[in-house]
Enzyme design. Sequence first.
Site, PDB file in Angstrom:
ATOM      1  CE1 TYR A   1      40.792  48.065  41.629  1.00  0.00           C
ATOM      2  CE2 TYR A   1      38.422  48.793  41.900  1.00  0.00           C
ATOM      3  CZ  TYR A   1      39.414  47.855  42.024  1.00  0.00           C
ATOM      4  OH  TYR A   1      38.953  46.765  43.007  1.00  0.00           O
ATOM      5  N   GLY A   2      41.275  49.047  37.261  1.00  0.00           N
ATOM      6  CA  GLY A   2      42.105  47.889  36.738  1.00  0.00           C
ATOM      7  C   GLY A   2      42.106  47.695  35.134  1.00  0.00           C
ATOM      8  CB  THR A   3      41.650  44.298  33.355  1.00  0.00           C
ATOM      9  OG1 THR A   3      40.534  43.866  34.192  1.00  0.00           O
ATOM     10  CG2 THR A   3      42.788  43.850  34.373  1.00  0.00           C
ATOM     11  CG  LEU A   4      36.522  46.286  33.902  1.00  0.00           C
ATOM     12  CD1 LEU A   4      35.626  46.415  34.892  1.00  0.00           C
ATOM     13  CD2 LEU A   4      36.214  46.072  32.436  1.00  0.00           C
TER      14      LEU A   4
ATOM     15  CD  GLU B   1      35.598  43.302  38.348  1.00  0.00           C
ATOM     16  OE1 GLU B   1      36.340  42.618  38.798  1.00  0.00           O
ATOM     17  OE2 GLU B   1      35.708  44.367  37.578  1.00  0.00           O
TER      18      GLU B   1
END
Length: 146
Positions: A10-13, A82
């Site tokens: 949900y973010g930088t990936l 992570e």
Amino acid sequence: MTGELPFFVYGTLRPGECNHALFLHGRTASEEPARLPGALLRDGPGYPYAVRGAGGGGVLGELVTAAPGRYDALLSVLDRLEEYYGPGHPLNLYEREACDVVRVRDGVTVRAWVYVAAAAAEPGAPIAGGDWLRRRSPVPDGPRTP
């Protein structure tokens, strides 16, 4: 054991973000829009945190399925990225939890690994709409026009 679950990112990936090409390229069979219901997305130092059970309207992201034969390598690289050392580890930045996510295309619920804020995390302000890609960008210094 939960088996080879897909991952909800949900973010930088997410596609177009800084870690997508570095960590997912060549390791996935599919990526499709999905939502983590009942969670709140909060800002972090350059990356977000999903907080479950925080009364949020959900977090938007991608459901990522590992390419054949790449699951173990993908799980390992994502755990390192992570800062996940194992369930409940005091140094975890995120906990890896099996959660129900909903595919956007058909509304089907799918069980997936989700990296959610751990006790050591320090989530910031909520991100409106639960979408990291639509977060407000910092306003550059200089004159502003109406």
